[in-house]
Write an enzyme that holds these catalytic residues in place. Structure first.
Site, PDB file in Angstrom:
ATOM      1  CG  ASP A   1       8.568   3.612   0.797  1.00  0.00           C
ATOM      2  OD1 ASP A   1       7.320   3.698   0.894  1.00  0.00           O
ATOM      3  OD2 ASP A   1       9.254   2.783   1.434  1.00  0.00           O
TER       4      ASP A   1
ATOM      5  CG  ASP B   1      -5.568   9.725  -2.880  1.00  0.00           C
ATOM      6  OD1 ASP B   1      -5.337   9.305  -1.736  1.00  0.00           O
ATOM      7  OD2 ASP B   1      -5.665   9.004  -3.891  1.00  0.00           O
ATOM      8  CB  ILE B   2      -0.688   9.450  -5.224  1.00  0.00           C
ATOM      9  CG1 ILE B   2       0.245  10.441  -4.511  1.00  0.00           C
ATOM     10  CG2 ILE B   2      -0.006   8.888  -6.468  1.00  0.00           C
ATOM     11  CD1 ILE B   2       1.543   9.813  -4.015  1.00  0.00           C
TER      12      ILE B   2
ATOM     13  CD  GLU C   1      -2.970   6.018  -1.278  1.00  0.00           C
ATOM     14  OE1 GLU C   1      -3.912   5.482  -1.867  1.00  0.00           O
ATOM     15  OE2 GLU C   1      -2.424   5.521  -0.268  1.00  0.00           O
TER      16      GLU C   1
ATOM     17  CG  ASN D   1       3.005   0.960  -3.461  1.00  0.00           C
ATOM     18  OD1 ASN D   1       4.092   1.480  -3.731  1.00  0.00           O
ATOM     19  ND2 ASN D   1       2.246   1.367  -2.457  1.00  0.00           N
TER      20      ASN D   1
END
Length: 432
Positions: A315, A298-299, A341, A306
């Site tokens: 993106d 997971d980021i 993500e 964002n």
């Protein structure tokens, strides 16, 4: 005694002449220039001309319009071959104007030096059947379907105009030619067909490619009077357009399949595909008694990214991370975008130690991208966290038999490990 023999010879000659002149067939003899030098009186019954009106003329002088052009080459080939011929059907015009259909047969005549002097033969009136035969011949020759017949020696016996066009040759020149010289690949298939027919089996239709086009071939056996296979007739259908359409459809289906299996943003496999792939890998691991590992990644702080840089930049990050993950795996491994993500990595035949090494490598590859993330409390660069789960099918006994349930359990445990990695500060790997 001499007079007695002379009378007997005269009687025999008269009897022979009567047989020749009153035979139901018209008997004739032509010279080397195809001019009649003798005809029986039956010519009058068939064509309405007296023998005297026929002598010195050629068969072409009595043929219907168009027949000369159709048959002249055939007659020239007969003379050049110096061989007997039979069954030559031709239309002729009776003296009163109606059409008479004759079937001609003949044998060559030679002098003492072996020089061809002409032909002797018969013409039989087959008007009742002949028109039907000629109609069928016309249909055979002019149908757009390529038709041919091959004998057991692999020689073409018959071929219509469409077959000539297909092979790029004049159809009239095809009879007698070897199929092996014209279409080598189909010649081999034909020999196999004869072997099947001889063993009492049926022969199947086939598809071949010739001169860049595709053809569907329907072969059928041709039997002689004794019921033995003497040849094979075949119809060739051009299916090139259909083949091209099938190829386009296959490409379109492949594209649709890719869309169904891929995440449109990152190009990675999507969750639907990954769930199916995981079930297959579980089944394989059970069958082979091997290890199977999962990495859930997971980021870190992606929502903040964002909010700070905008969704278009987000993106771009997703695509960059996807490429970094994909580049750090073996060909047998598989990575997907499993959620917004979130990424799932399947590592077949990988034990816990190997899975941990892969997970650390993936974490380092993403960190090495050096993507600015000023809103992250982890040092201003984009990072990921990973949870790792390893399942050893040879050692672990699961009380849940369903592959789907095993899959859900493995996902849940790797996700739980990922949650602990986040709890412990992110940008790290935690093993379940």
């Amino acid at each position: 005694m001499d007079n007695q023999f002379t009378r007997q010879e005269r009687d025999n000659s008269a009897r022979l002449a009567e047989l020749l002149h009153h035979n139901t067939d018209w008997i004739w003899e032509v010279d080397a220039d195809s001019r009649y030098v003798w005809v029986s009186e039956m010519v009058t019954n068939q064509l309405g001309y007296t023998p005297e009106q026929v002598l010195g003329r050629t068969p072409f002088d009595f043929m219907a319009p168009g027949e000369t052009a159709r048959l002249k080459k055939t007659f020239e080939e007969i003379l050049a071959s110096r061989q007997p011929f039979s069954g030559l059907i031709n239309r002729n015009v009776h003296a009163d104007g109606h059409v008479v259909i004759l079937e001609s047969s003949g044998i060559p005549l030679f002098d003492e030096n072996g020089t061809l002097t002409g032909y002797r033969g018969t013409d039989r009136d087959i008007s009742q059947l002949g028109e039907r035969v000629l109609q069928l011949e016309s249909i055979y020759q002019n149908t757009p379907l390529a038709l041919c017949m091959i004998n057991r020696k692999g020689l073409l016996v018959e071929a219509n105009k469409a077959m000539g066009e297909l092979l790029g040759q004049d159809a009239a020149t095809l009879p007698g030619k070897s199929l092996e010289d014209i279409v080598p690949d189909w010649h081999l298939l034909l020999q196999q067909d004869f072997m099947l027919l001889d063993s009492g089996e049926d022969i199947a239709s086939k598809e071949v490619c010739l001169h860049g086009r595709y053809f569907y071939i329907k072969p059928l056996p041709v039997n002689d009077a004794g019921g033995h296979v003497s040849g094979i007739s075949a119809a060739w259908v051009d299916i090139t357009d259909r083949k091209i359409a099938e190829q386009k459809l296959a490409c379109a289906n492949q594209t649709l399949l890719q869309y169904a299996e891929r995440d449109h943003l990152t190009g990675l496999f999507n969750r639907r595909y990954m769930d199916e792939r995981l079930n297959n890998e579980i089944t394989r691991a059970q069958r082979e008694g091997s290890s199977l590992s999962l990495c859930m990644a997971d980021i870190d702080f992606f929502k903040r990214y964002n909010d700070t840089y905008g969704h278009q930049a987000g993106d771009q990050v997703l695509r960059g991370v996807a490429e970094a993950l994909r580049g750090g795996l073996r060909p047998a491994d598989c990575v997907s975008r499993y959620g917004g993500e979130e990424f799932l990595v399947i590592l077949p035949d990988t034990n816990g130690e190997g899975a941990l090494a892969v997970a650390e490598r993936l974490r380092e590859r993403v960190q090495a991208l050096a993507i600015e993330h000023e809103s992250s409390p982890l040092g201003g660069a984009l990072t990921i966290s990973l949870g790792v789960m390893t399942w050893d099918a040879s050692q672990l006994v699961c009380n849940i038999q369903s592959t789907g349930h095993i899959s859900a359990e493995l996902i849940s445990r790797s996700d739980a490990a990922l949650y602990r990695a986040k709890q412990q500060g992110r940008n790290r790997v935690v093993v379940a």
